[in-house]
Design an enzyme around this catalytic site. Structure first.
Site, PDB file in Angstrom:
ATOM      1  N   ASP A  51       0.848  -1.209   0.000  1.00 41.52           N
ATOM      2  CA  ASP A  51       0.000   0.000   0.000  1.00 41.52           C
ATOM      3  C   ASP A  51       0.879   1.252   0.000  1.00 41.52           C
ATOM      4  OD1 ASP A  51      -3.064  -0.789   0.973  1.00 41.52           O
ATOM      5  OD2 ASP A  51      -1.566  -2.151   1.784  1.00 41.52           O
ATOM      6  N   THR A 122      -6.834  -4.918   0.629  1.00 39.99           N
ATOM      7  CA  THR A 122      -5.615  -5.150   1.424  1.00 39.99           C
ATOM      8  C   THR A 122      -5.753  -6.368   2.333  1.00 39.99           C
ATOM      9  OG1 THR A 122      -5.036  -2.796   1.409  1.00 39.99           O
ATOM     10  CG2 THR A 122      -4.031  -4.139   3.120  1.00 39.99           C
TER      11      THR A 122
END
Length: 308
Positions: A51, A122
């Site tokens: 990320d 995620t």
């Protein structure tokens, strides 16, 4: 002599190359074995090294080439010296050859807002559900999502060791969406795709009201919209806050470019101007076809509970 490409076409061509680089970074972090997981607000709200690196890569690459853009990314990161290896300077030539829709030909850089989700899905990424993961770059003008790029880093990952991993889908309203094969769910079948990790009573009530033949629970807004355009699901129903503007901006464009529709649970269009609140507080309802069928089945109790 052909005129030089417009700002929008140059931006989308850059975003395509930048998204491909992002996919490479996502795969590299997994291959290196250290995901660097941090809990942000709770156990289902995670951030990984991928990320962080991808957000720096996308935002820095775009800002260098288009300094007047407004760029809003999911992750709050401190300003730092950017590793040159993270910068992508290329542009996808095939996009530059396409005509810019006339309504967007005079757009200036400073008129555009870019919404970035460096890694959508995620939680699924940390759990090895790699086909749920996407990289999302959405482009908005006057509050409306008009162009988008989705990279699927692990597309094809179950096709064997020799498979080419990853693909990039892109679209512009008025031009179309590219990089996939459009397919519809068989007529009369009602297959709902909804959240895997943000379930609650409202979500369940709304899904049940759709009278589905099947319910798919998967991660990632980008992934769910891809299910709609590839005939795996007929409606994406998420009757809860939780989804943000960077989750929906790019996928909404791809869906709208092929005749689908994405709104909140009340049927309102989502707004993407830079001042807008980031949360989609009234949930998401999206379909490729038959939007009215699903919209008419949203219970009034669900609508009352979700304030735009």
């Amino acid at each position: 002599m052909a005129s030089s490409p417009t700002v929008l076409m140059r931006l989308v061509a850059s975003a395509y190359s930048i998204a491909q680089k992002a996919g490479t970074i996502v795969r590299r972090v997994i291959a290196e074995g250290d995901l660097g997981i941090i809990e942000k607000t709770c156990a289902t709200d995670l951030q990984t090294k991928a990320d962080r690196l991808v957000q720096v890569s996308i935002c820095s690459s775009l800002a260098r080439k288009f300094p007047k853009l407004t760029i809003i990314g999911e992750e709050d990161l401190p300003p730092e010296d950017v590793d040159q290896e993270l910068i992508e300077d290329g542009q996808w030539e095939e996009i530059l050859k396409q005509p810019c829709p006339s309504q967007y030909s005079a757009i200036k850089e400073e008129d555009l807002v870019v919404w970035v989700d460096p890694l959508d899905g995620t939680k699924e990424y940390t759990e090895g559900l790699l086909d749920n993961v996407t990289v999302l770059i959405g482009i908005a003008y006057e509050g409306k999502a008009i162009a988008g790029v989705i990279n699927q880093p692990y597309y094809n990952y179950q096709a064997g060791p020799d498979a080419v991993l990853g693909r990039t889908i892109w679209g512009i309203l008025g031009l179309g969406a590219f990089g996939f094969q459009l397919k519809e769910v068989p007529a009369g079948k009602h297959i709902i795709t909804t959240t895997r990790s943000h379930d609650n009573q409202l979500v369940r009530d709304c899904v049940t009201a759709m009278n589905p033949d099947d319910v798919l629970r998967v991660g990632g807004a980008g992934n769910k919209i891809i299910q709609l355009i590839e005939g795996k699901a007929s409606a994406y129903v998420f009757a809860s806050p939780g989804c943000k503007k960077w989750d929906t901006c790019a996928p909404e464009v791809i869906l709208h470019a092929v005749g689908g529709k994405l709104t909140d649970i009340h049927g309102n269009a989502l707004q993407y101007n830079k001042e807008v609140k980031h949360m989609n507080s009234a949930g998401v309802l999206a379909t490729l076809r038959n939007y009215d069928y699903y919209a008419s089945r949203v219970p009034q109790s669900v609508k009352n509970a979700l304030v735009p």
